[in-house]
Write an enzyme that holds these catalytic residues in place. Structure first.
Site, PDB file in Angstrom:
ATOM      1  CG  ASP A   9      13.686 -14.763 -15.167  1.00  0.00           C
ATOM      2  OD1 ASP A   9      13.440 -13.647 -15.673  1.00  0.00           O
ATOM      3  OD2 ASP A   9      14.752 -15.024 -14.587  1.00  0.00           O
ATOM      4  CG  HIS A  46      17.571 -16.849 -12.902  1.00  0.00           C
ATOM      5  ND1 HIS A  46      17.104 -15.589 -12.650  1.00  0.00           N
ATOM      6  CD2 HIS A  46      18.004 -17.340 -11.714  1.00  0.00           C
ATOM      7  CE1 HIS A  46      17.231 -15.333 -11.351  1.00  0.00           C
ATOM      8  NE2 HIS A  46      17.776 -16.384 -10.758  1.00  0.00           N
ATOM      9  CG  MET A 104      14.744 -17.442  -9.576  1.00  0.00           C
ATOM     10  SD  MET A 104      13.931 -15.989 -10.253  1.00  0.00           S
ATOM     11  CE  MET A 104      13.866 -16.472 -11.979  1.00  0.00           C
ATOM     12  CG  MET A 115      18.851 -12.640  -7.672  1.00  0.00           C
ATOM     13  SD  MET A 115      18.251 -12.664  -9.358  1.00  0.00           S
ATOM     14  CE  MET A 115      16.721 -11.759  -9.200  1.00  0.00           C
ATOM     15  CG  HIS A 153      17.651 -14.042 -17.889  1.00  0.00           C
ATOM     16  ND1 HIS A 153      18.795 -14.530 -17.280  1.00  0.00           N
ATOM     17  CD2 HIS A 153      16.740 -13.861 -16.911  1.00  0.00           C
ATOM     18  CE1 HIS A 153      18.572 -14.610 -15.964  1.00  0.00           C
ATOM     19  NE2 HIS A 153      17.345 -14.221 -15.718  1.00  0.00           N
ATOM     20  CG  MET A 176      10.193 -17.553 -11.429  1.00  0.00           C
ATOM     21  SD  MET A 176       9.289 -15.987 -11.322  1.00  0.00           S
ATOM     22  CE  MET A 176      10.556 -14.867 -11.909  1.00  0.00           C
ATOM     23  CG  ASP A 202      17.993 -11.360 -13.199  1.00  0.00           C
ATOM     24  OD1 ASP A 202      17.776 -12.578 -13.029  1.00  0.00           O
ATOM     25  OD2 ASP A 202      17.206 -10.608 -13.789  1.00  0.00           O
ATOM     26  CB  SER A 207      14.133 -11.408 -18.286  1.00  0.00           C
ATOM     27  OG  SER A 207      13.073 -12.203 -17.764  1.00  0.00           O
TER      28      SER A 207
HETATM   29  C1  DX5 Z   1      13.167 -11.701 -11.370  1.00  0.00           C
HETATM   30  C2  DX5 Z   1      13.864 -12.285 -12.593  1.00  0.00           C
HETATM   31  C3  DX5 Z   1      14.414 -11.192 -13.473  1.00  0.00           C
HETATM   32  C4  DX5 Z   1      13.318 -10.268 -13.994  1.00  0.00           C
HETATM   33  C5  DX5 Z   1      13.929  -9.006 -14.560  1.00  0.00           C
HETATM   34  O1  DX5 Z   1      12.959 -12.729 -10.432  1.00  0.00           O
HETATM   35  O2  DX5 Z   1      14.926 -13.122 -12.222  1.00  0.00           O
HETATM   36  O3  DX5 Z   1      15.115 -11.770 -14.577  1.00  0.00           O
HETATM   37  O4  DX5 Z   1      12.592 -10.926 -15.012  1.00  0.00           O
HETATM   38  O5  DX5 Z   1      12.871  -8.154 -14.885  1.00  0.00           O
HETATM   39  P1  DX5 Z   1      13.100  -6.562 -14.838  1.00  0.00           P
HETATM   40  O6  DX5 Z   1      14.244  -6.295 -15.775  1.00  0.00           O
HETATM   41  O7  DX5 Z   1      11.803  -5.998 -15.332  1.00  0.00           O
HETATM   42  O8  DX5 Z   1      13.428  -6.206 -13.427  1.00  0.00           O
HETATM   43 ZN    ZN Z   2      16.296 -13.846 -13.915  1.00  0.00          ZN
END
Ligand code: DX5
Ligand code: ZN
Length: 227
Positions: A39, A70, A72, A141, A37, A41, A177, A12
């Site tokens: 993320d 991903h 969110m 998750m 990956h 947000m 994840d 990620s």
């Molecule tokens: C959290 C993200 C994950 C996160 C994983 O909301 O969706 O992808 O970046 O990070 P680690 O591997 O450090 O938990």
């Molecule tokens: Zn993620």
């Protein structure tokens, strides 16, 4: 693209250097990452804010493998087109992001991209039972979404196993994840996960100047999961 359940490591970039995404993406792929990956947000569905379609578009030319986006975000339907245009290969939406996840997956599929559905730690596996024929991946998750570096939530292992049973031999990946490292990766793999997202466990101790550390971290997670 033929389907298999080989273990795939998807670093990620939330844990990458935010001032150097292009070089970071090239470095993790040179060092063995199977997917990238991303993320996304929105500061509303999760208490953090990262990047939108213009940033994803900027990442695109640096990604040689597979860009796994991903989302969110909520609402999500109105943004799907923009992330598809930006170059995502897989678009994963949260089942909790709105009242019509079936339509959300139809909309992702309509863009020609792979479609994923994500479920938070408080959401039962059965929530996606009516969606399996519309998705290419279910993202479980294993932390509450919003930040990297959190602790793996072990109660999710039963959910992964239940999901694996629900999926049967359908060509659907199970992605986990959050909190994945060489200790938790084998637990997730044994429960039935095949795509492992890792942020802090991949980027820790490395840099674009020292990418071999990324390689060692990725190998450690992969070997633990395959062990
Ligand atoms: C959290 C993200 C994950 C996160 C994983 O909301 O969706 O992808 O970046 O990070 P680690 O591997 O450090 O938990
Ligand atoms: Zn993620």
């Amino acid at each position: 693209m033929s389907f298999d359940r080989q273990i795939r490591i998807a670093p990620s970039i939330l844990s990458a250097d935010f001032a150097n995404f292009g070089a970071e993406i090239r470095a993790i792929e040179d060092q063995g990452a199977d997917w990238v990956h991303v993320d996304v947000m929105d500061g509303h569905f999760v208490p953090n804010l990262t990047f939108g379609p213009p940033a994803v578009k900027a990442f695109r030319p640096h990604v040689r493998s597979f860009m796994d986006v991903h989302l969110m975000i909520a609402p999500v339907d109105t943004h799907i087109e923009a992330y598809a245009e930006a170059g995502a290969d897989m678009i994963t939406a949260h089942v909790e992001a709105g009242p019509h996840p079936h339509r959300t997956l139809q909309a992702i599929r309509a863009t020609g991209k792979k479609a994923g559905i994500a479920i938070n730690p408080g959401t039962p596996a059965e929530t996606v039972s009516c969606l399996l024929d519309l998705c290419d991946m279910v993202l479980v998750m294993t932390v509450n979404p919003g930040f990297g570096g959190q602790k793996f939530i072990h109660s999710q292992l039963d959910k992964i196993a239940r999901l694996r049973a629900m999926i049967g031999d359908r060509p659907i990946h199970i992605q986990v994840d959050g909190g994945i490292d060489p200790v938790t990766a084998p637990l997730a793999a044994r429960a039935g996960a095949d795509v492992l997202v890792a942020g802090s466990a991949v980027f820790k101790g490395g840099s674009v100047e020292r990418p071999e550390v990324y390689g060692a971290n990725i190998r450690a997670i992969r070997e633990a999961a395959e062990g």
